[in-house]
Each structure stands twice: as structure tokens, then as C-alpha cells.
Design a protein around this motif. Structure first.
Motif, PDB file in Angstrom:
ATOM      1  N   GLU A 156       0.807  -1.218   0.000  1.00  0.00           N
ATOM      2  CA  GLU A 156       0.000   0.000   0.000  1.00  0.00           C
ATOM      3  C   GLU A 156       0.837   1.264   0.000  1.00  0.00           C
ATOM      4  OE1 GLU A 156      -0.930  -0.899   4.685  1.00  0.00           O
ATOM      5  OE2 GLU A 156      -2.359  -1.409   3.101  1.00  0.00           O
ATOM      6  N   ASP A 157       2.120   1.139   0.255  1.00  0.00           N
ATOM      7  CA  ASP A 157       2.971   2.326   0.179  1.00  0.00           C
ATOM      8  C   ASP A 157       4.326   1.920  -0.407  1.00  0.00           C
ATOM      9  OD1 ASP A 157       4.206   0.947   2.192  1.00  0.00           O
ATOM     10  OD2 ASP A 157       3.371   2.189   3.785  1.00  0.00           O
ATOM     11  N   VAL A 158       5.187   2.911  -0.582  1.00  0.00           N
ATOM     12  CA  VAL A 158       6.469   2.640  -1.227  1.00  0.00           C
ATOM     13  C   VAL A 158       7.269   1.626  -0.425  1.00  0.00           C
ATOM     14  CG1 VAL A 158       8.673   3.655  -1.919  1.00  0.00           C
ATOM     15  CG2 VAL A 158       6.561   4.898  -2.328  1.00  0.00           C
ATOM     16  N   GLU A 159       7.236   1.754   0.895  1.00  0.00           N
ATOM     17  CA  GLU A 159       8.068   0.878   1.703  1.00  0.00           C
ATOM     18  C   GLU A 159       7.605  -0.580   1.613  1.00  0.00           C
ATOM     19  OE1 GLU A 159       8.498   1.822   5.883  1.00  0.00           O
ATOM     20  OE2 GLU A 159       9.757   0.015   6.049  1.00  0.00           O
ATOM     21  N   SER A 160       6.300  -0.794   1.659  1.00  0.00           N
ATOM     22  CA  SER A 160       5.840  -2.183   1.577  1.00  0.00           C
ATOM     23  C   SER A 160       6.091  -2.749   0.179  1.00  0.00           C
ATOM     24  CB  SER A 160       4.367  -2.309   1.983  1.00  0.00           C
ATOM     25  OG  SER A 160       3.572  -1.442   1.231  1.00  0.00           O
ATOM     26  N   TYR A 161       5.972  -1.907  -0.823  1.00  0.00           N
ATOM     27  CA  TYR A 161       6.277  -2.350  -2.183  1.00  0.00           C
ATOM     28  C   TYR A 161       7.759  -2.745  -2.291  1.00  0.00           C
ATOM     29  CZ  TYR A 161       6.959  -2.285  -7.230  1.00  0.00           C
ATOM     30  OH  TYR A 161       7.299  -2.622  -8.508  1.00  0.00           O
ATOM     31  N   LEU A 162       8.639  -1.876  -1.760  1.00  0.00           N
ATOM     32  CA  LEU A 162      10.077  -2.188  -1.800  1.00  0.00           C
ATOM     33  C   LEU A 162      10.383  -3.476  -1.046  1.00  0.00           C
ATOM     34  CD1 LEU A 162      12.060   1.146  -1.234  1.00  0.00           C
ATOM     35  CD2 LEU A 162      11.878  -0.215  -3.322  1.00  0.00           C
ATOM     36  N   ALA A 163       9.701  -3.677   0.079  1.00  0.00           N
ATOM     37  CA  ALA A 163       9.928  -4.894   0.866  1.00  0.00           C
ATOM     38  C   ALA A 163       9.547  -6.132   0.051  1.00  0.00           C
ATOM     39  CB  ALA A 163       9.133  -4.842   2.167  1.00  0.00           C
ATOM     40  N   LEU A 164       8.437  -6.056  -0.663  1.00  0.00           N
ATOM     41  CA  LEU A 164       8.011  -7.191  -1.487  1.00  0.00           C
ATOM     42  C   LEU A 164       8.994  -7.447  -2.622  1.00  0.00           C
ATOM     43  CD1 LEU A 164       4.264  -6.259  -1.453  1.00  0.00           C
ATOM     44  CD2 LEU A 164       5.162  -8.495  -0.745  1.00  0.00           C
ATOM     45  N   VAL A 165       9.468  -6.368  -3.206  1.00  0.00           N
ATOM     46  CA  VAL A 165      10.460  -6.501  -4.280  1.00  0.00           C
ATOM     47  C   VAL A 165      11.745  -7.116  -3.727  1.00  0.00           C
ATOM     48  CG1 VAL A 165      11.941  -5.223  -5.878  1.00  0.00           C
ATOM     49  CG2 VAL A 165       9.516  -4.632  -5.689  1.00  0.00           C
ATOM     50  N   TYR A 166      12.146  -6.642  -2.546  1.00  0.00           N
ATOM     51  CA  TYR A 166      13.354  -7.179  -1.900  1.00  0.00           C
ATOM     52  C   TYR A 166      13.194  -8.679  -1.656  1.00  0.00           C
ATOM     53  CZ  TYR A 166      16.957  -7.904   1.669  1.00  0.00           C
ATOM     54  OH  TYR A 166      18.031  -8.372   2.382  1.00  0.00           O
ATOM     55  N   ASN A 167      12.036  -9.076  -1.134  1.00  0.00           N
ATOM     56  CA  ASN A 167      11.808 -10.496  -0.841  1.00  0.00           C
ATOM     57  C   ASN A 167      11.772 -11.345  -2.114  1.00  0.00           C
ATOM     58  OD1 ASN A 167      11.803 -10.055   1.889  1.00  0.00           O
ATOM     59  ND2 ASN A 167       9.582  -9.735   1.995  1.00  0.00           N
ATOM     60  N   PHE A 168      11.228 -10.779  -3.171  1.00  0.00           N
ATOM     61  CA  PHE A 168      11.230 -11.492  -4.449  1.00  0.00           C
ATOM     62  C   PHE A 168      12.669 -11.716  -4.935  1.00  0.00           C
ATOM     63  CE2 PHE A 168      11.375 -11.017  -9.152  1.00  0.00           C
ATOM     64  CZ  PHE A 168      10.866 -12.269  -9.480  1.00  0.00           C
ATOM     65  N   THR A 169      13.482 -10.667  -4.891  1.00  0.00           N
ATOM     66  CA  THR A 169      14.860 -10.815  -5.383  1.00  0.00           C
ATOM     67  C   THR A 169      15.661 -11.747  -4.474  1.00  0.00           C
ATOM     68  OG1 THR A 169      15.512  -8.765  -4.264  1.00  0.00           O
ATOM     69  CG2 THR A 169      14.960  -8.593  -6.589  1.00  0.00           C
ATOM     70  N   TRP A 171      14.406 -14.352  -2.784  1.00  0.00           N
ATOM     71  CA  TRP A 171      13.973 -15.713  -3.134  1.00  0.00           C
ATOM     72  C   TRP A 171      14.651 -16.175  -4.423  1.00  0.00           C
ATOM     73  CZ3 TRP A 171      11.165 -17.037  -7.566  1.00  0.00           C
ATOM     74  CH2 TRP A 171      10.748 -18.383  -7.613  1.00  0.00           C
ATOM     75  N   LEU A 172      14.665 -15.274  -5.415  1.00  0.00           N
ATOM     76  CA  LEU A 172      15.255 -15.620  -6.704  1.00  0.00           C
ATOM     77  C   LEU A 172      16.747 -15.908  -6.544  1.00  0.00           C
ATOM     78  CD1 LEU A 172      14.208 -15.768  -9.624  1.00  0.00           C
ATOM     79  CD2 LEU A 172      14.993 -13.404  -9.939  1.00  0.00           C
TER      80      LEU A 172
ATOM     81  N   LEU B   7      10.652 -19.539   0.402  1.00  0.00           N
ATOM     82  CA  LEU B   7       9.255 -19.460   0.008  1.00  0.00           C
ATOM     83  C   LEU B   7       9.027 -20.540  -1.017  1.00  0.00           C
ATOM     84  CD1 LEU B   7       9.347 -15.725  -0.978  1.00  0.00           C
ATOM     85  CD2 LEU B   7       8.899 -16.672   1.261  1.00  0.00           C
ATOM     86  N   GLY B   8       7.956 -21.217  -0.887  1.00  0.00           N
ATOM     87  CA  GLY B   8       7.596 -22.124  -1.958  1.00  0.00           C
ATOM     88  C   GLY B   8       8.370 -23.419  -1.891  1.00  0.00           C
ATOM     89  N   PRO B   9       7.858 -24.400  -2.590  1.00  0.00           N
ATOM     90  CA  PRO B   9       8.371 -25.758  -2.471  1.00  0.00           C
ATOM     91  C   PRO B   9       9.704 -25.965  -3.180  1.00  0.00           C
ATOM     92  CG  PRO B   9       6.630 -25.654  -4.111  1.00  0.00           C
ATOM     93  CD  PRO B   9       6.762 -24.283  -3.527  1.00  0.00           C
ATOM     94  N   ASP B  10      10.082 -25.045  -4.024  1.00  0.00           N
ATOM     95  CA  ASP B  10      11.282 -25.298  -4.813  1.00  0.00           C
ATOM     96  C   ASP B  10      12.558 -24.897  -4.096  1.00  0.00           C
ATOM     97  OD1 ASP B  10       9.560 -24.572  -7.822  1.00  0.00           O
ATOM     98  OD2 ASP B  10      10.253 -26.486  -7.073  1.00  0.00           O
ATOM     99  N   THR B  11      12.401 -24.229  -2.988  1.00  0.00           N
ATOM    100  CA  THR B  11      13.592 -23.753  -2.308  1.00  0.00           C
ATOM    101  C   THR B  11      13.906 -24.672  -1.143  1.00  0.00           C
ATOM    102  OG1 THR B  11      12.397 -21.724  -2.591  1.00  0.00           O
ATOM    103  CG2 THR B  11      14.614 -21.558  -1.782  1.00  0.00           C
ATOM    104  N   GLN B  12      15.162 -24.884  -0.956  1.00  0.00           N
ATOM    105  CA  GLN B  12      15.548 -25.715   0.167  1.00  0.00           C
ATOM    106  C   GLN B  12      16.562 -24.975   0.999  1.00  0.00           C
ATOM    107  OE1 GLN B  12      17.419 -29.094  -1.428  1.00  0.00           O
ATOM    108  NE2 GLN B  12      15.661 -29.736  -2.640  1.00  0.00           N
TER     109      GLN B  12
END
Lengths: 188, 126
Positions: A156-169, A171-172, B7-12
């Protein structure tokens, strides 16, 4: 939804949706623009040729300082001398990795050679270092707090958006590093 | 450093803590510079271990031991060498996004009593 990177017969493969690729492309471009040197009009061409930068200073921006840290603790003079000799090539190698990773975003399916994977891992890491500074992640507790943010409907705001982006990167990158570690295990 | 978010099943998550005891012998006493890696809350533990394995050629056990030392103690000496060698390592570590500094070895401080220097197997890649 993105798929985690996997190590297999074709090398390290992954899959990203168009919106995710667009997001990463803009993140890579942001970090590239931070790292690109400012006006070089007046510099000594010989010094430039051999990679010296006598006018370099410790960056005032925290995120940039994290990408290009001091190499000698509590010694500004020695750190500056080190920067003069090395910072230009460090910036160039980081920019090179970010550009290489960005180029790989042209297809849905990512198939990474070992050198692509190295570029991707450092590019993602540099993006995360910058996002972490913007999110004020200073210690493990801050990092845990940011990790709580997992639901895109909460953005809902810039900080929460950045946090989600951070968590995505994050995880990747974790999935990429696991695949890279597996490929180290299977090396001849 | 931070653990994987898993997160998710693919990560260990597979961080080996183990009970590895350092059997590394000291490098030559006249080698005067240390490469220090500092903890931060961003770099993934798996990534730091990967960097130690791929760049220094350390075994998984040794890389994880050093990584955990960084994580728990805030810093670890991960290599020794001449000033030029450790400076070169520092630039490489900064390239990976790790926070590295160089310091003159004092003899007394060896990173919590265990040297992490490259003894045998310092095959440098990457």
C-alpha cells in the motif's frame, strides 16, 4: 509466477513472467545508473587508460557506499588510496554483470551458462544491497521484519512495495545460489 | 547475513552447521596481511559460502565454517597473503558484494583463535 532456478542438463534454468522480467530490468538499470561515473570531462586520459581515478571520493550515498565499500577499516586515507587504484574497475565489473543479466531477460525461459549464473548472482546481490539500504535494513531483526512482508495485496505504500520486491529478489537469488552450489558439487 | 527466505516448495535450506573442527595449519608466520569479511544482514549465507568455495577453492566444510564465523562473530579472517594479494582478494569480494577489508596481521588476532587461511587447496577460480 516465477519458477525457482534449477541445475540440470542444460545448465541452470529458470522462468520469469513478463512483469517480473520488466521489474528486474528496471532494478538492474537503476543500479547501473548509480554506478555509472559522473562527468569525466577533465580527467587525465593516461590515468583513465590504466584505470586510475585520482578524483574519486568515498560516496556520500549509503547504498553506493555499500556497493563500493572502504577497504581499510578506520583509515580514510588508506581507503581513499585503495579507491583511486580500484574503484573504477570495480564499478565497471559490476556494471558489466548487471548489463549481462539484463540482456538475459529477453526470453521467458532463462538458460544460464556458468558465467551467466555468476553475473546473475552478483547483479541480484547488488540490487538487494541497494534495496536493503533504502529499506533501512541494519541488522537481522530489520531483515526479519522485512521478510514478514509476503503478500502483494498488502502493498500500500512505497516501503511495503520495496519490501516485497526485496523479498522477491532474495527468493530468486537463493534459488540461483542453490543451483550454483549443486553445479559446484557436480563439477568434474 | 541472512538465511534463505524459503518461500515455496522449490527452495531448500541446507546450511550445514556440522561440528567441523579446523585442521588447517597456519600459513607461514611471515605472511603479514589478512583479508577480513564482515557480517551484514543482507548477504545470503548460501551465497557467502558459494563465494568462499568458488573464489578461494575452499571445501564446502571450510567455506561453511568461515561463513558461520562471519555470521556469529561479526567478522572472520578468510585469507592471508602479501598486501597485494589480499588487496586483490578484497576487490574481488567487493565485486561479489561482500564487505571485505584488509588489515595487517598482528599475530595476536587470528579471528577467534582459528586461522582461516588458505593452506592447501588454494586453487583460485572465478
Amino acid at each position: 509466477m516465477a519458477k525457482a532456478f534449477k541445475n540440470g542438463l542444460k545448465g541452470i534454468t529458470g522462468f520469469l513472467e513478463p512483469a517480473e522480467r520488466e521489474l528486474l530490468r528496471s532494478l538492474f538499470a537503476d543500479v547501473i545508473s548509480m554506478l555509472e561515473p559522473t562527468d569525466r570531462g577533465s580527467e587525465d586520459p593516461l590515468a583513465a587508460m590504466i584505470g586510475l581515478d585520482m578524483e574519486v571520493r568515498e560516496p556520500s550515498d549509503r547504498a553506493l557506499r555499500r556497493l563500493l565499500p572502504n577497504a581499510v577499516k578506520d583509515d580514510a586515507g588508506a581507503s581513499l588510496e585503495f579507491r583511486q587504484l580500484t574503484e573504477r574497475s570495480l564499478r565497471e565489473s559490476k556494471i558489466g554483470a548487471l548489463r549481462a543479466a539484463a540482456l538475459g531477460l529477453d526470453k521467458d525461459e532463462l538458460v544460464l551458462t556458468p558465467s551467466d549464473a555468476r553475473h546473475w548472482s552478483t547483479a541480484l546481490n547488488d540490487v538487494r544491497l541497494v534495496l536493503a539500504e533504502r529499506l533501512d535494513i541494519r541488522d537481522e531483526a530489520d531483515a526479519d521484519h522485512v521478510h514478514q512482508m509476503q503478500d502483494w495485496s498488502q502493498a500500500e505504500d512505497v516501503e511495503s512495495y520495496l519490501a516485497l520486491v526485496y523479498n522477491f529478489t532474495t527468493w530468486l537469488q537463493e534459488s540461483l545460489v542453490q543451483a550454483m552450489l549443486q553445479s559446484l558439487d557436480t563439477r568434474p | 547475513m541472512t538465511l534463505s527466505v524459503a518461500l515455496g516448495p522449490d527452495t531448500q535450506e541446507s546450511i550445514q552447521t556440522g561440528t567441523a573442527v579446523s585442521t588447517d595449519t597456519l600459513t607461514a608466520p611471515d605472511v603479514p596481511w589478512n583479508l577480513v569479511i564482515w557480517n551484514d544482514p543482507v548477504n545470503l549465507m548460501s551465497y557467502v559460502s558459494y563465494v568462499f568455495q568458488s573464489y578461494f577453492g575452499y571445501s564446502e566444510t571450510k567455506a561453511n565454517k568461515l561463513m558461520l564465523e562471519v555470521h556469529r562473530k561479526g567478522r572472520s579472517i578468510v585469507a592471508h597473503g602479501s598486501k597485494e594479494q589480499v588487496e586483490q582478494h578484497a576487490v574481488a569480494m567487493h565485486g561479489f558484494g561482500l564487505w571485505a577489508t584488509v588489515e595487517k596481521a598482528t599475530g595476536g588476532d587470528s579471528g577467534g583463535g582459528k586461522r582461516g587461511g588458505p593452506g592447501k587447496g588454494k586453487g583460485k577460480r572465478g
